[in-house]
Every structure is written in C-alpha cells, then in structure tokens.
Write a protein that holds these residues in place. Structure first.
Motif, PDB file in Angstrom:
ATOM      1  N   LEU A 152       0.832  -1.210   0.000  1.00 44.13           N
ATOM      2  CA  LEU A 152       0.000   0.000   0.000  1.00 44.13           C
ATOM      3  C   LEU A 152       0.868   1.262   0.000  1.00 44.13           C
ATOM      4  N   GLY A 153       2.061   1.151   0.602  1.00 47.78           N
ATOM      5  CA  GLY A 153       2.950   2.314   0.665  1.00 47.78           C
ATOM      6  C   GLY A 153       3.922   2.407  -0.484  1.00 47.78           C
ATOM      7  N   ALA A 154       3.784   1.502  -1.456  1.00 45.50           N
ATOM      8  CA  ALA A 154       4.748   1.474  -2.569  1.00 45.50           C
ATOM      9  C   ALA A 154       4.727   2.751  -3.391  1.00 45.50           C
ATOM     10  N   ASN A 155       3.565   3.395  -3.483  1.00 51.45           N
ATOM     11  CA  ASN A 155       3.438   4.599  -4.307  1.00 51.45           C
ATOM     12  C   ASN A 155       3.776   5.875  -3.545  1.00 51.45           C
ATOM     13  N   LEU A 156       4.144   5.732  -2.282  1.00 53.16           N
ATOM     14  CA  LEU A 156       4.540   6.885  -1.485  1.00 53.16           C
ATOM     15  C   LEU A 156       6.061   6.978  -1.435  1.00 53.16           C
ATOM     16  N   SER A 157       6.576   8.181  -1.351  1.00 55.24           N
ATOM     17  CA  SER A 157       8.014   8.346  -1.163  1.00 55.24           C
ATOM     18  C   SER A 157       8.377   7.849   0.228  1.00 55.24           C
ATOM     19  N   VAL A 158       9.661   7.602   0.458  1.00 51.57           N
ATOM     20  CA  VAL A 158      10.110   7.163   1.776  1.00 51.57           C
ATOM     21  C   VAL A 158       9.727   8.189   2.831  1.00 51.57           C
ATOM     22  N   GLU A 159       9.874   9.480   2.510  1.00 51.46           N
ATOM     23  CA  GLU A 159       9.535  10.524   3.479  1.00 51.46           C
ATOM     24  C   GLU A 159       8.049  10.501   3.806  1.00 51.46           C
ATOM     25  N   GLU A 160       7.194  10.341   2.796  1.00 49.23           N
ATOM     26  CA  GLU A 160       5.752  10.269   3.039  1.00 49.23           C
ATOM     27  C   GLU A 160       5.405   9.040   3.879  1.00 49.23           C
ATOM     28  N   TYR A 161       6.058   7.933   3.585  1.00 51.09           N
ATOM     29  CA  TYR A 161       5.829   6.697   4.323  1.00 51.09           C
ATOM     30  C   TYR A 161       6.216   6.867   5.793  1.00 51.09           C
ATOM     31  N   LEU A 162       7.382   7.482   6.038  1.00 55.40           N
ATOM     32  CA  LEU A 162       7.821   7.723   7.406  1.00 55.40           C
ATOM     33  C   LEU A 162       6.879   8.683   8.125  1.00 55.40           C
ATOM     34  N   ASP A 163       6.407   9.703   7.414  1.00 52.43           N
ATOM     35  CA  ASP A 163       5.457  10.653   8.012  1.00 52.43           C
ATOM     36  C   ASP A 163       4.205   9.933   8.501  1.00 52.43           C
ATOM     37  N   LEU A 164       3.678   9.050   7.684  1.00 56.00           N
ATOM     38  CA  LEU A 164       2.439   8.369   8.024  1.00 56.00           C
ATOM     39  C   LEU A 164       2.637   7.382   9.169  1.00 56.00           C
ATOM     40  N   LEU A 165       3.752   6.668   9.147  1.00 57.67           N
ATOM     41  CA  LEU A 165       4.038   5.746  10.245  1.00 57.67           C
ATOM     42  C   LEU A 165       4.204   6.512  11.558  1.00 57.67           C
ATOM     43  N   GLU A 166       4.893   7.627  11.484  1.00 58.63           N
ATOM     44  CA  GLU A 166       5.100   8.421  12.697  1.00 58.63           C
ATOM     45  C   GLU A 166       3.780   8.961  13.229  1.00 58.63           C
ATOM     46  N   SER A 167       2.915   9.433  12.314  1.00 57.83           N
ATOM     47  CA  SER A 167       1.608   9.938  12.713  1.00 57.83           C
ATOM     48  C   SER A 167       0.786   8.848  13.391  1.00 57.83           C
ATOM     49  N   GLN A 168       0.811   7.641  12.832  1.00 57.92           N
ATOM     50  CA  GLN A 168       0.036   6.539  13.395  1.00 57.92           C
ATOM     51  C   GLN A 168       0.577   6.130  14.768  1.00 57.92           C
ATOM     52  N   LEU A 169       1.890   6.133  14.929  1.00 58.93           N
ATOM     53  CA  LEU A 169       2.483   5.783  16.217  1.00 58.93           C
ATOM     54  C   LEU A 169       2.131   6.798  17.297  1.00 58.93           C
ATOM     55  N   HIS A 170       2.204   8.088  16.939  1.00 59.73           N
ATOM     56  CA  HIS A 170       1.839   9.122  17.907  1.00 59.73           C
ATOM     57  C   HIS A 170       0.368   8.993  18.299  1.00 59.73           C
ATOM     58  N   GLU A 171      -0.484   8.675  17.323  1.00 58.54           N
ATOM     59  CA  GLU A 171      -1.904   8.513  17.624  1.00 58.54           C
ATOM     60  C   GLU A 171      -2.128   7.315  18.546  1.00 58.54           C
ATOM     61  N   LEU A 172      -1.405   6.232  18.289  1.00 58.65           N
ATOM     62  CA  LEU A 172      -1.511   5.041  19.132  1.00 58.65           C
ATOM     63  C   LEU A 172      -1.107   5.364  20.572  1.00 58.65           C
ATOM     64  N   ILE A 173       0.017   6.062  20.724  1.00 62.49           N
ATOM     65  CA  ILE A 173       0.518   6.393  22.061  1.00 62.49           C
ATOM     66  C   ILE A 173      -0.438   7.345  22.773  1.00 62.49           C
ATOM     67  N   ARG A 174      -0.912   8.383  22.047  1.00 63.70           N
ATOM     68  CA  ARG A 174      -1.850   9.324  22.664  1.00 63.70           C
ATOM     69  C   ARG A 174      -3.130   8.613  23.095  1.00 63.70           C
ATOM     70  N   GLY A 175      -3.617   7.729  22.223  1.00 65.13           N
ATOM     71  CA  GLY A 175      -4.848   7.023  22.537  1.00 65.13           C
ATOM     72  C   GLY A 175      -4.716   6.171  23.778  1.00 65.13           C
ATOM     73  N   LYS A 176      -3.600   5.472  23.902  1.00 63.17           N
ATOM     74  CA  LYS A 176      -3.380   4.626  25.066  1.00 63.17           C
ATOM     75  C   LYS A 176      -3.245   5.453  26.340  1.00 63.17           C
ATOM     76  N   GLU A 177      -2.635   6.622  26.214  1.00 58.86           N
ATOM     77  CA  GLU A 177      -2.391   7.436  27.398  1.00 58.86           C
ATOM     78  C   GLU A 177      -3.621   8.203  27.856  1.00 58.86           C
ATOM     79  N   THR A 178      -4.664   8.266  27.013  1.00 58.40           N
ATOM     80  CA  THR A 178      -5.876   8.999  27.394  1.00 58.40           C
ATOM     81  C   THR A 178      -7.064   8.077  27.620  1.00 58.40           C
ATOM     82  N   GLU A 179      -6.852   6.760  27.522  1.00 59.56           N
ATOM     83  CA  GLU A 179      -7.936   5.831  27.810  1.00 59.56           C
ATOM     84  C   GLU A 179      -8.261   5.849  29.301  1.00 59.56           C
TER      85      GLU A 179
END
Length: 334
Positions: A253-280
């Motif tokens: 799914l990430g094949a059409n994204l640049s490495v920078e775009e791919y890293l941006d999205l992974l980082e965004s998802q990780l931050h969301e995961l951490i925030r979600g866990k910390e506010t449950e």
C-alpha cells in the motif's frame, strides 16, 4: 519602504503574517539581515514563506501600486514565471536526498554576480539541515563574507542540526504552525469541494500541516495515504492472523509513497496510538509495557532514518518499508 497591507496580499499565509510584520519593520528601518534561518514545521508553508519573502525583497518598490506587492513590475512577473535572474532556490534533487557541495557552490557563484534587475538578489536553501558537511563548509565562507545586496534565506525544521558556525551567522526566525481553526479555514477556502468528514479525517492524519493536506488531496498519493493509514490503524490495534502477510500488504500500500511520506504516516500513526493509550480510562500503567516500549523504539528508529537520509544515506526503499511494516504489525501482537 516595504509594501504595506495585511500580509496576505504579499503572498504570506495567514499564520505567518505576524513574522512578516516584524521583518517588514526591519526592512523599513534598513536593518534587514543578510542571512536568515527560518525554522518551521514541514507542511506548514515554510518554503512558501521563504519564496514570498524573496519576492518582496526583489519587488520594484518604486511602482505606483507598491502599497502591496505590485505583481506587475518586471521582477515580480519574472519571479511568478520562475525566470527571475536574481532569484535562486536550492532544493535537493529528490525528496530525502542531501544538498551537495556542487549545489551550494553554484549558489555562491550566483550570490557573487551583479544583480541583473538592480533590486539585489535572494537565495532560498531548503531544507538547510540536508546540506552535507562539505556543502556547509562552502556556505560558511559566503556567510563570513556576504555579497552586497544578496540575502540568503535558509529554511529548516525545529531541532534540526545546523552547524553552530552557520547558525550564529544567521538571524533566526521561528515560523508558527497554524492553529486547528486556521488550518480548517484555509483548507475550506483552498479545497471547497472537500467534504467536511474527509477534511476532519485529513486533519486527524496531518494535524497543523495544511500544505501537506492540500498536496495529498490534489495528488494521486492521497488515496494511497488514506488506505495505508487504515491498514496501519488495524494492525497496531489488533493482532493479525498472518503477520508476514499483513506487513507485506502494508508495504505494498505504501509502494506509491516516497520514503519521506511513508515515514510521516508511520510516525503519525504511532503518535496517535501512544496518545490514545495514554488517554484511555485505564491508567497508563495498565498499558502493556512491552507494546509502549516497542512503539517508542520504532519512533526512535524513524528519527534515526531521517537523520541518515539528511546525511546522504540512500536506503533500499522497498526493504525499508517492509521492515518498518513488520515492526508495526508486531505492536498489535503484544
């Protein structure tokens, strides 16, 4: 005298107008620096600010309608067309690549030439942290002995490594990120056909990054970005029946994204995961310690990858995407 007006008439984004107003005062007082270091988050229009500032500096302010950026003088017309002989922008040849010494030497040669239109010269270098050591050393010589009438505008992100010798010779300005309200208002104006639900989804994925949102919505990458985000959300929150297949699917799914775009999205998802866990509702101590630690380890690896790219590393994109996908899938397995 610099142009007056509300700033937007000069091409500055609304959240950057306060910085322009301060720079405008320096320009009016004849105290404008020969080199600036603009610090701003990616996706907030930091490069747009640098180019707009260059346009103001090169504008023929003697035009009758110079109460705002005239847009009709020879300099403004050429800048808009991308052919102004007194303006040079220096960017990496590819996203994520470094700025080499040859590119910076060409910029120095440009700075040493006489202004073709008589309004001085402006050079934008972005991102400044991507300069190699040789490139930084070459630029330092130009900063130590600046060319008359030439303004160097370096663009970087907060916290990025810029050699102290270069940083100390530039006047530092911090470009603020837009508020959520400012981002929404601007995007509603720029993307009138974007439905409210879709806009809210993009705001969640790219908070305070309106330029990235606009670029993605208007490009083919947008659909890939959304599809990949959905897959990431699924695997980081729930175990996968086949971890290898899930990782390969994410990488595909990430094949059409640049490495920078791919890293941006992974980082965004990780931050969301951490925030979600910390506010449950349950205390943070009840969140699986191994998962939390693994999430921060992946974030640290993303940071190291960005640093390596800025230093000139050229990772094998397909392998990198698969390896990172496996780490995220593993988060859901814990």
């Amino acid at each position: 005298m610099p142009p007056s007006g509300d700033g937007n008439e000069l091409g500055f984004l609304p959240w950057h107008v306060p910085v322009w107003e301060q720079l405008s005062a320096s320009l009016a007082a004849g105290r404008f620096p020969h080199a600036l270091l603009l610090e701003g988050q990616s996706g907030t229009g930091r490069n747009a600010f640098a180019v707009a500032l260059a346009r103001v500096l090169l504008c023929d302010l003697s035009e009758p309608n110079a109460a705002v950026l005239c847009a009709s003088c020879k300099s403004c017309e050429l800048t808009a067309a991308g052919t102004n002989p007194d303006f040079l922008s220096v960017f990496p040849e590819e996203i994520g690549k470094s700025l080499g010494i040859d590119q910076i030497r060409r910029a120095i040669d440009f700075a040493n030439k006489t202004s073709a239109l008589g309004q001085g010269k402006a050079i934008v270098i972005s991102p400044a942290e991507s300069m190699t050591r040789g490139a930084s050393n070459a630029l330092l010589k130009s900063l130590e002995e600046p060319s008359a009438g030439t303004v160097l505008i370096l663009v970087t992100k907060p916290g990025a490594f810029i050699p102290a010798t270069i940083r100390s010779r530039c006047q530092r300005w911090v470009l603020p990120a837009p508020t959520s309200k400012a981002t929404t208002t601007w995007l509603e104006s720029e993307l009138p056909d974007l439905e409210t639900e879709a806009l809210e989804e993009w705001m969640r994925l790219c908070p305070a990054r309106p330029m990235d949102i606009k670029r993605l919505v208007e490009s083919d990458s947008g659909d890939h970005w959304l599809a990949l985000n959905g897959a990431l959300a699924a695997v980081t929150h729930h175990p996968s029946e086949d971890a290898t297949a899930a990782a390969n699917s994410i990488a595909l799914l990430g094949a059409n994204l640049s490495v920078e775009e791919y890293l941006d999205l992974l980082e965004s998802q990780l931050h969301e995961l951490i925030r979600g866990k910390e506010t449950e509702d349950e205390p943070i101590s009840e969140w699986n310690y191994g998962q939390r630690r693994a999430a921060f380890q992946v974030l640290d690896e993303l940071r190291q990858l960005r640093l390596a790219q800025a230093a000139g590393s050229n990772p094998q994109a397909d392998l990198l995407k698969v390896n990172l996908a496996r780490q995220l899938v593993a988060l859901g397995e814990r």
